[in-house]
Scaffold this active site. Structure first.
Site, PDB file in Angstrom:
ATOM      1  N   SER A 199      34.487  24.324  -0.280  1.00  0.00           N
ATOM      2  CA  SER A 199      35.944  23.750  -0.228  1.00  0.00           C
ATOM      3  C   SER A 199      36.351  23.854   0.955  1.00  0.00           C
ATOM      4  O   SER A 199      35.390  23.686   1.971  1.00  0.00           O
ATOM      5  CB  SER A 199      36.722  24.649  -1.147  1.00  0.00           C
ATOM      6  OG  SER A 199      38.060  24.277  -1.234  1.00  0.00           O
TER       7      SER A 199
ATOM      8  N   TYR B 190      40.656  14.173   2.388  1.00  0.00           N
ATOM      9  CA  TYR B 190      39.954  15.036   2.719  1.00  0.00           C
ATOM     10  C   TYR B 190      40.447  16.342   1.737  1.00  0.00           C
ATOM     11  O   TYR B 190      39.751  17.029   1.056  1.00  0.00           O
ATOM     12  CB  TYR B 190      39.470  15.448   4.003  1.00  0.00           C
ATOM     13  CG  TYR B 190      38.647  16.643   4.404  1.00  0.00           C
ATOM     14  CD1 TYR B 190      37.278  16.426   4.363  1.00  0.00           C
ATOM     15  CD2 TYR B 190      39.256  17.863   4.629  1.00  0.00           C
ATOM     16  CE1 TYR B 190      36.497  17.555   4.604  1.00  0.00           C
ATOM     17  CE2 TYR B 190      38.443  19.065   4.795  1.00  0.00           C
ATOM     18  CZ  TYR B 190      37.093  18.736   4.671  1.00  0.00           C
ATOM     19  OH  TYR B 190      36.313  20.045   5.093  1.00  0.00           O
TER      20      TYR B 190
END
Ligand code: NAP
Length: 264
Positions: free
Chosen positions: A153, A166
């Site tokens: 992540s 993103y």
């Protein structure tokens, strides 16, 4: 605690940055690895250097957005080594931009993020990761393997201006460990296959070094540690997450104390 010695990792994005660092770190501790990247030269360089040092590695040029490439990758790990213990889908891209830009003088909209710019990031960072972990998880279950799926992540999951594509993809990475842990638990598999995510701040890889110096200076000024995180520091955390089976189903931040969220 799990041993890294003779354990098998499947790593995408292994030709650069965090993927390369985890490959080197894992192999440095006695592990074996199947490496994938979309850039053949980068993959050849990493594979060549590791093999020259005596490592057991396989490599596959792979576009992780393609279902068949991921199936070949997971199958290669089983053919070559018979098991998969660690999966790190580190292939990822950024394509930054504001969703809507306005002209400073008129205040009117003069630009917007294209569908292509949005979708390209979702394709690699979300759909590609889904395909990699689905194929590898299937092989892990069917081969009786024990280990960890470790997603990447980002602190950007909390919301960074200029990164709607993103940040959205990385927010997904922070929820998947909970979904998969619950699913594996339902099927009595959670005691041998875990899923977690690491959420790095700004790491000194080509993805970040490519930013302009002024922007990078502003970023580092917000990090209490006073520098970018080293790729090896991410690799070290991932290896500890692998070894310690009490670590499961969650997101582990690693950012040197970074101030979270976006100033806009
Ligand atoms: P990197 O140095 O650019 O490495 C990523 C590698 O993945 C590159 O070799 C890239 O090739 C490759 N790749 C891109 N698309 C691919 C595809 N479809 N199939 C296979 N390989 C593909 O980036 P990094 O900084 O190590 O980032 C690795 C992961 O960590 C990413 O998910 C990133 O979002 C995440 N992350 C990074 C940071 C950071 O500060 N660096 C922070 C938080 C999270 P190309 O060079 O051709 O794109």
């Amino acid at each position: 605690m799990l041993d890294i010695e003779n354990a098998v990792a499947v790593i995408t994005g292994a030709g650069s940055g965090i993927g390369e660092a985890i490959a080197r770190y894992w192999i440095g501790r006695g592990g074996k690895a199947v490496l994938a990247d979309i850039v053949p030269d980068h993959l050849d360089r990493v594979r060549g250097e590791l093999e020259a040092a005596g490592a057991e590695v396989a490599a596959l040029v792979c576009d992780t957005t393609r279902e068949e490439d991921n199936a070949r990758l997971a199958a290669l790990a089983i053919e070559r080594f018979g098991k998969i213990n660690l999966v790190v889908p580190a292939a990822g891209i950024i394509r930054d931009g504001l969703m809507i830009s306005t002209d400073r003088e008129t205040g009117m909209v003069n630009g917007r993020m294209s569908l292509r710019q949005f979708q390209s990031v979702i394709d690699v960072n979300l759909t590609g990761v889904f395909l990699t972990i689905r194929e590898c998880a299937e092989q892990m279950v069917n081969s009786g393997s024990r280990g960890l799926i470790c997603l990447i992540s980002s602190t950007g999951a909390l919301g960074t201006a200029g990164q709607i594509n993103y940040s959205s993809s990385k927010a997904a990475m922070s929820v998947i460990p909970k979904v998969l842990t619950a699913e594996l638990f339902r099927r009595n598999l959670a005691d041998r296959i875990r899923c977690v995510a690491v959420a790095p701040g700004y790491v000194a890889t080509p993805m970040v070094r490519g930013m302009d110096e002024r922007a990078l200076g502003k970023i580092v000024a917000d990090v209490p540690l006073g520098r970018l995180i080293e790729p090896d520091e991410i690799a070290s955390l991932i290896c500890e997450l692998y070894r310690n089976e009490a670590l499961a189903g969650d997101v582990y931040y690693i950012h040197g104390g970074l101030r979270m969220g976006s100033r806009g």
